[in-house]
Structure formats: structure tokens, C-alpha cells
Write a protein that holds these residues in place. Structure first.
Motif, mmCIF file in Angstrom:
data_model
loop_
_atom_site.group_PDB
_atom_site.id
_atom_site.type_symbol
_atom_site.label_atom_id
_atom_site.label_comp_id
_atom_site.label_asym_id
_atom_site.label_seq_id
_atom_site.Cartn_x
_atom_site.Cartn_y
_atom_site.Cartn_z
ATOM 1 N N ARG A 1 34.221 29.117 -9.636
ATOM 2 C CA ARG A 1 34.306 27.739 -9.170
ATOM 3 C C ARG A 1 35.361 27.643 -8.066
ATOM 4 N NH1 ARG A 1 38.286 26.181 -13.722
ATOM 5 N NH2 ARG A 1 39.303 24.360 -12.799
ATOM 6 N N ARG A 2 35.028 26.920 -7.044
ATOM 7 C CA ARG A 2 35.924 26.750 -5.895
ATOM 8 C C ARG A 2 36.309 25.263 -5.804
ATOM 9 N NH1 ARG A 2 32.226 30.619 -4.461
ATOM 10 N NH2 ARG A 2 33.097 32.572 -3.657
ATOM 11 N N GLY A 3 37.354 24.932 -6.536
ATOM 12 C CA GLY A 3 37.842 23.563 -6.512
ATOM 13 C C GLY A 3 37.021 22.585 -7.322
ATOM 14 N N LEU A 4 36.032 23.064 -8.075
ATOM 15 C CA LEU A 4 35.177 22.176 -8.866
ATOM 16 C C LEU A 4 35.828 21.920 -10.226
ATOM 17 C CD1 LEU A 4 32.413 20.758 -8.640
ATOM 18 C CD2 LEU A 4 31.412 22.731 -9.797
ATOM 19 N N ALA A 5 35.979 20.653 -10.586
ATOM 20 C CA ALA A 5 36.638 20.294 -11.840
ATOM 21 C C ALA A 5 35.757 20.655 -13.035
ATOM 22 C CB ALA A 5 36.962 18.805 -11.859
ATOM 23 N N LEU A 6 36.410 20.970 -14.145
ATOM 24 C CA LEU A 6 35.662 21.330 -15.353
ATOM 25 C C LEU A 6 34.794 20.172 -15.842
ATOM 26 C CD1 LEU A 6 38.066 23.458 -17.594
ATOM 27 C CD2 LEU A 6 35.989 24.179 -16.442
ATOM 28 N N LYS A 7 35.270 18.930 -15.655
ATOM 29 C CA LYS A 7 34.488 17.778 -16.117
ATOM 30 C C LYS A 7 33.161 17.667 -15.372
ATOM 31 C CE LYS A 7 38.325 14.921 -17.726
ATOM 32 N NZ LYS A 7 39.035 13.617 -17.577
ATOM 33 N N ARG A 8 33.116 18.215 -14.154
ATOM 34 C CA ARG A 8 31.858 18.204 -13.405
ATOM 35 C C ARG A 8 31.002 19.421 -13.750
ATOM 36 N NH1 ARG A 8 32.851 17.292 -7.174
ATOM 37 N NH2 ARG A 8 30.566 17.312 -7.287
ATOM 38 N N ILE A 9 31.653 20.520 -14.160
ATOM 39 C CA ILE A 9 30.898 21.729 -14.503
ATOM 40 C C ILE A 9 30.155 21.546 -15.820
ATOM 41 C CG2 ILE A 9 31.142 24.153 -15.177
ATOM 42 C CD1 ILE A 9 33.398 24.419 -13.202
ATOM 43 N N CYS B 1 26.339 22.506 -16.928
ATOM 44 C CA CYS B 1 26.046 23.545 -17.932
ATOM 45 C C CYS B 1 25.068 23.032 -18.978
ATOM 46 C CB CYS B 1 27.339 24.002 -18.607
ATOM 47 S SG CYS B 1 28.462 24.921 -17.557
ATOM 48 N N ILE B 2 25.299 21.810 -19.451
ATOM 49 C CA ILE B 2 24.418 21.228 -20.475
ATOM 50 C C ILE B 2 23.003 21.064 -19.923
ATOM 51 C CG2 ILE B 2 24.028 19.205 -21.918
ATOM 52 C CD1 ILE B 2 27.082 18.852 -22.038
ATOM 53 N N ALA B 3 22.915 20.644 -18.651
ATOM 54 C CA ALA B 3 21.594 20.450 -18.045
ATOM 55 C C ALA B 3 20.837 21.757 -17.902
ATOM 56 C CB ALA B 3 21.756 19.783 -16.679
ATOM 57 N N ARG B 4 21.584 22.869 -17.781
ATOM 58 C CA ARG B 4 20.945 24.184 -17.614
ATOM 59 C C ARG B 4 20.891 24.961 -18.928
ATOM 60 N NH1 ARG B 4 23.748 23.478 -12.607
ATOM 61 N NH2 ARG B 4 22.323 23.731 -10.824
ATOM 62 N N ASP B 5 21.066 24.269 -20.059
ATOM 63 C CA ASP B 5 20.900 24.838 -21.407
ATOM 64 C C ASP B 5 21.937 25.920 -21.736
ATOM 65 O OD1 ASP B 5 18.716 23.201 -21.927
ATOM 66 O OD2 ASP B 5 17.326 24.639 -21.010
ATOM 67 N N PHE B 6 23.133 25.855 -21.154
ATOM 68 C CA PHE B 6 24.204 26.755 -21.582
ATOM 69 C C PHE B 6 24.752 26.258 -22.914
ATOM 70 C CE2 PHE B 6 24.211 27.858 -17.060
ATOM 71 C CZ PHE B 6 24.369 29.240 -17.127
ATOM 72 N N THR B 7 25.033 27.188 -23.811
ATOM 73 C CA THR B 7 25.548 26.809 -25.135
ATOM 74 C C THR B 7 27.062 26.917 -25.227
ATOM 75 O OG1 THR B 7 25.285 29.076 -25.958
ATOM 76 C CG2 THR B 7 23.419 27.564 -26.247
ATOM 77 N N PHE C 1 35.795 19.743 -23.115
ATOM 78 C CA PHE C 1 37.133 19.756 -22.502
ATOM 79 C C PHE C 1 37.490 18.384 -21.924
ATOM 80 C CE2 PHE C 1 39.916 20.335 -18.848
ATOM 81 C CZ PHE C 1 40.941 21.066 -19.409
ATOM 82 N N ASP C 2 38.637 17.838 -22.383
ATOM 83 C CA ASP C 2 39.168 16.586 -21.848
ATOM 84 C C ASP C 2 40.675 16.605 -22.066
ATOM 85 O OD1 ASP C 2 39.816 14.069 -21.038
ATOM 86 O OD2 ASP C 2 38.276 13.040 -22.178
#
Length: 324
Positions: free
Chosen positions: A150-158, A162-168, A299-300
Motif C-alpha cells: 500500500r502506498r499511502g492508502l489507509a487501512l480503513k479504505r483497504i 478486502c471484504i468486497a474481494r472475499d478476503f477472510t 481495525f479502528d
């Protein structure tokens, strides 16, 4: 230190002076101010301690051989582990409450084989070479895992992506001064999220007598000493990273060993040399984790609700008190 200075009064007449004691009984080697002399006397003291210990061991062995079957059982050595303070949250496998919690917690879909693990491994912003190599090697240990920088992308946006791409699960490797020093593990889509301090990271090329590169076979997973309710949850988090059915033909094992609340990770390949002997080779990487917090949900850092936080001044009052 402790040496005589010269002849004293009364020389040549009267009874001979008794032998001088090198050190008084209350003397400590640390009182010697000369560094070389202090080091030399310390080595002598350690050598004497080893001799006395070996002589006592031989004496006890001879006594046991002489007594034969009448010899008393060997005493169990005292260790910090077997003198552990009792924890009321220790898990009983037959406890109905524990079984109910397992059937309804966030990991139940995995253990009911309703989901297949799919892991995203990412890093802190702009990782250095060592962290990048560690992530790549970790991806060869955990099946069906993908590395994303990730290049400057916040975890809240990742996390929504991830959920949309079915990552568990989401694994984040943090670094400080070019060295990996933290790991965040978040189970998707509903959590929980664990934050670990990471230390003693060794890449494959830094491990002596390492084996060949790992294969793509699904490894076996060993979880040791996760005995409390908190430890049970952490063990289930690690188990949910790996597919259910290991491919034994690969002879690869991923081990999470908890000892005194430090979680040691090792990755080995084994071979049966005979019916009684097994040979193992470490494949790497290796690292050690220490749990800092367990958070409900994903994560929050600002508004997250924490199930458990490690507070050193309040929790580390006894060396025999462990939480996992």
C-alpha cells in the motif's frame, strides 16, 4: 584483591600464620574493581560451580544405580512454566459454555468449512527491502495469500476492498528503522483484530542449516499452549489462516508455540528416517510475537472497542502470571 601485602609483625618467631582465605564468605566477585581480574575470578567461580554440579550428579546416579528398583522417583525440576499462577479463564475442552462460544464466534464459518481462507498481506507505508522480503516469504508459508504494497492508502479504505474481494483475513507488517517490528491480524468481515509486537525476525538466508525452498503443499498447523480463553481466541485466529486439509505429502509444518506469552513461529519440513527417528529442517522465516491488544471488529484505532489490552505496570507484577 584479597592478596597479602607483605611480611607482618612477629615474622620468624611464634607459630606459623594460618592460611589466608582468598575471599571472605560474604565477598562478591562484583566488588573486584579491576575488570580483567573480575572476569578471571568469575570464570573460575563458574568452573567451580560446574564441577560441583557434575560431582553431585554423578553421586546421585551412583546412589540410584545402587538402589535399583527401590530408588525414589526423580524430582520434577522447578520451572516458571510449571509454577505458573492458576488462571481462572483456563479452557476446559468439555465446557459447554466454551463449546457454545466456539459455535457462535467470528471463526465459526471457517471451522464449519463454510469459508476458504484467502489472505491479504500488506505493509506499512513505503516498506524497505527487509520488510518486503519478509512479506514475500510469509506468503509462501500461508496458502492462498497475496502480497499488496500500500502506498499511502489507509487501512480503513483497504478493509472494505478486502471484504468486497472475499478476503477472510488481513495481515499488516509494520516496520521501524527498516526492521519489521509489528503485526496486525484482522479477521474479516467482522473481526476481531489482534495487534502483536514482532521481534527476532530471521529471513531464510539468515537461518543456518536451512532446507530447500518450501513447496506449494498446504502445511500442517501446530498450536501449542494456548490454554486460556484469550489464548484460545488467538489460537483460533492463527488456525483460520490455513486451509483445513493439510497435504501430508509435502511434509511441511507451521508451528505457533506459546511460552510465557511469547508466540514463537517456526516453519519446518520433516522426514521419517526410521520408525523411531524423525529428521527436521527449518525452512524459515522465523519470528516471535507478543500480544499487545485484541480489538472487537475490524481495525479502528480511534473508536474501536478493545477486548484486551496489555498493561505492563498492572499485568506484569508476577513472573509466573501469564495471559495466553
Amino acid at each position: 584483591a584479597g592478596e597479602g601485602s607483605g611480611p607482618g609483625p612477629g615474622d620468624g618467631a611464634g607459630p606459623p600464620a594460618p592460611e589466608r582465605v582468598l575471599f571472605p564468605p560474604t565477598f562478591s566477585v562484583s566488588e573486584i574493581k579491576n575488570k580483567q581480574r573480575r572476569h578471571f575470578m568469575f570464570l573460575r567461580w563458574k568452573q567451580q560451580q560446574r564441577k560441583e554440579k557434575l560431582a553431585l550428579k554423578k553421586k546421585r546416579r551412583k546412589e540410584r544405580e545402587a538402589l535399583g528398583d527401590k530408588a525414589p522417583p526423580k524430582p520434577v525440576p522447578k520451572t516458571i512454566e510449571n509454577q505458573r499462577v492458576y488462571d481462572e479463564t483456563t479452557v476446559d475442552p468439555n465446557d459447554e459454555e466454551v463449546a457454545f462460544d466456539e459455535a457462535t464466534d467470528e471463526f465459526a464459518p471457517y471451522f464449519n468449512r463454510q469459508t476458504v481462507p484467502k489472505i491479504l498481506i500488506t505493509t506499512s507505508d513505503r516498506p524497505r527491502g527487509r520488510t518486503v522480503r519478509f512479506c514475500e516469504q510469509l506468503a509462501t508459508v500461508i496458502p492462498n495469500s497475496h502480497v499488496f504494497y500500500r502506498r499511502g492508502l489507509a487501512l480503513k479504505r483497504i478493509i472494505p476492498q478486502c471484504i468486497a474481494r472475499d478476503f477472510t483475513d488481513l495481515i499488516v507488517i509494520n516496520e521501524d528503522r527498516k526492521i519489521p517490528n509489528g503485526l496486525v491480524l484482522s479477521h474479516l468481515p467482522d473481526g476481531p483484530t489482534a495487534h502483536f509486537r514482532m521481534s527476532s525476525v530471521r529471513l531464510r538466508k539468515e537461518i543456518k542449516r536451512k532446507g530447500k525452498e518450501p513447496t506449494e503443499h498446504v502445511p500442517e498447523v501446530i498450536l501449542n499452549n494456548f490454554t486460556t480463553r484469550l489464548g484460545h481466541s488467538i489460537g483460533r485466529m492463527f488456525a483460520a489462516l490455513f486451509p483445513h486439509d493439510p497435504q501430508f505429502i509435502g511434509r511441511q509444518v507451521a508451528t505457533f508455540h506459546n511460552q510465557r506469552d511469547y508466540i514463537f513461529f517456526r516453519f519446518h519440513r520433516y522426514i521419517f528416517k526410521s520408525e523411531k527417528k524423525v529428521g527436521i529442517q527449518e525452512l524459515g522465516p522465523r519470528f516471535t510475537l507478543k500480544l499487545r491488544s485484541l480489538q472487537k471488529g475490524t481495525f479502528d484505532s480511534k473508536f474501536g472497542e478493545y477486548e484486551w489490552i496489555h498493561k505492563r505496570r498492572e499485568m506484569d507484577t508476577s513472573r509466573r502470571k501469564f495471559h495466553l
